[in-house]
Design an enzyme around this catalytic site. Structure first.
Site, PDB file in Angstrom:
ATOM      1  N   ASN A 195       0.879  -1.253   0.000  1.00  0.00           N
ATOM      2  CA  ASN A 195       0.112   0.049   0.043  1.00  0.00           C
ATOM      3  C   ASN A 195       0.752   1.307  -0.006  1.00  0.00           C
ATOM      4  O   ASN A 195       1.791   1.338   0.758  1.00  0.00           O
ATOM      5  CB  ASN A 195      -0.909  -0.185   1.134  1.00  0.00           C
ATOM      6  CG  ASN A 195      -1.957   0.840   1.309  1.00  0.00           C
ATOM      7  OD1 ASN A 195      -2.661   1.084   0.407  1.00  0.00           O
ATOM      8  ND2 ASN A 195      -1.910   1.781   2.447  1.00  0.00           N
ATOM      9  N   ASP A 262      -9.792  10.166  -0.347  1.00  0.00           N
ATOM     10  CA  ASP A 262     -10.353  11.231  -0.079  1.00  0.00           C
ATOM     11  C   ASP A 262     -10.129  12.254  -1.033  1.00  0.00           C
ATOM     12  O   ASP A 262      -9.074  12.228  -1.673  1.00  0.00           O
ATOM     13  CB  ASP A 262     -10.238  11.669   1.347  1.00  0.00           C
ATOM     14  CG  ASP A 262      -8.800  11.775   1.700  1.00  0.00           C
ATOM     15  OD1 ASP A 262      -7.781  11.858   0.906  1.00  0.00           O
ATOM     16  OD2 ASP A 262      -8.278  11.403   2.839  1.00  0.00           O
TER      17      ASP A 262
END
Ligand code: G3I
Length: 347
Positions: A195, A262
């Site tokens: 990640n 986001d």
């Protein structure tokens, strides 16, 4: 002249109506119904207990859960011989009883490490044993409850070199393959991810990560997927960069997890007391673009999209950058924003 006044009047009143409009209600539909992949969010059980609207959103809109902080090393492994499971176990129980997938975040990182780990002393074998024990105990504890892990988080610098973390300093670059192997030994069924951030906006970093992970996979290291964090801005990056990054990841045969989505509307930290309407409109379009672009990849590569926060007031961006921002799908009162309503209407 009269025509101009009338036109201005009409434009003004429709702008007012826009602003006052409640875009939609979460009772109408569920985000997860509009797509055939997992939709996730970071879930905080304290917030859930304290706010019925928060709880209703999490219960109805999302079917995958990531812990924002409580499954990081500092929380789960506070002393060398002590693991602290309580809050993470509660989250796992919530997920099991509400049919939600739980994604583990994160086993190996350079941040949110407990002091004992930062101060650990020993030769390479001692470090290997320490890392193995850390990973093995955690993954084994959640076996069958956590379906996937961010095994290594943010190991690369922006220039594509490996970050000089405590892991790299003490174990060399081979710590990554070892971390994946230890996690796989502990739970062979868990999907294992690398990640990182800036993998969309920075092709140099993305190519370096892909080339490094490909070389591990070629040796048989069990890496299933890549998490593209995607902390983005309204105007940046361009949409085409987003689709290029997603495509490059699945074409290299990795599951794609948009793992921390986001969309900031205030990158230059302007003094804002509320979100400007035009920015909310742009934000809605960007969210929709990302969901649609992701949706068109082959089902076998879709691990899901995880939003990094429920209501704007929960967002890490506000306290981390100390600025007003409105990056999420729900507002400070957990009411749907334009972005949520657009996803519900157009997916
Ligand atoms: O738990 C302590 C609490 O005891 C103390 O009173 C309080 C005072 O500041 O701090 C609390 O810790 C905070 C922690 O969040 C839990 O709330 C830390 O200060 C704060 O730095 C920490 O921030 C988290 C950040 O990771 C740490 O780097 C954010 O919530 C979290 O959203 C953020 O998530 C990261 C992902 O894990 C990796 N990718 C980037 C992403 C955003 O930065």
């Amino acid at each position: 002249m009269l025509g101009a006044v009338l036109t201005i009047g009409i434009l003004f009143s429709s702008a007012c109506r826009e602003e006052e409009m409640t875009p939609c209600s979460i009772q109408d539909k569920r985000l997860v119904d509009g797509v055939d992949f997992y939709c996730g969010n970071v879930v905080d059980l304290n917030r859930m207990g304290a706010n019925l609207d928060y709880a209703r959103i999490v219960n109805t809109q999302f079917n995958s859960v990531t812990a924002e902080n409580i499954m990081k090393p500092a929380f789960l492994h506070p002393s060398e011989n002590l693991f602290h499971w309580t809050e993470a176990d509660q989250l796992a129980d919530y997920c099991a009883s509400h049919s939600k997938r739980l994604h583990g975040h994160t086993l190996i990182w350079h941040q949110q490490l407990p002091p004992w780990m930062l101060n650990f002393r020993g030769d390479q074998t001692a470090w290997e044993n320490m890392m193995r024990e850390h990973i093995f105990q955690i993954v084994n504890h959640f076996k069958g409850k956590v379906s996937s892990w961010d095994v290594v988080n943010e190991a690369f610098n922006d220039d594509g070199t490996l970050r000089n973390s405590i892991w790299k300093k003490n174990l060399g670059s081979s710590y990554l393959e070892k971390a994946f192997q230890y996690a796989h030994e502990a739970d062979p069924a868990a999907k294992l991810f690398y990640n990182d951030y800036s993998l969309v906006i920075n092709p140099v970093k993305r190519k370096a990560v892909l080339s490094f992970l490909n070389s591990l996979k070629a040796k048989g290291v069990p890496i299933d997927g890549i998490g593209l964090q995607m902390h983005l801005f309204n105007g940046f990056p361009e949409n085409v960069e987003i689709s290029n990054a997603i495509d490059e990841v699945w074409k290299n045969d990795y599951l794609v997890h948009i793992s921390e989505l986001d969309i900031s509307i205030n990158p230059f930290s302007q003094a804002l007391d509320k979100a400007p309407q035009e920015e909310l409109v742009r934000q809605a379009e960007k969210y929709l673009y990302i969901f649609k672009t992701y949706d068109r990849i082959h089902a076998s590569y879709k691990f899901g999209i995880t939003i990094w926060g429920v209501g704007d007031r929960d967002s890490w961006i506000r306290y981390f950058y100390n600025r007003a921002d409105f990056p999420l799908l729900f507002d400070d009162n957990y009411q749907p924003k334009r972005a949520y309503c657009k996803l519900i209407a157009d997916l």
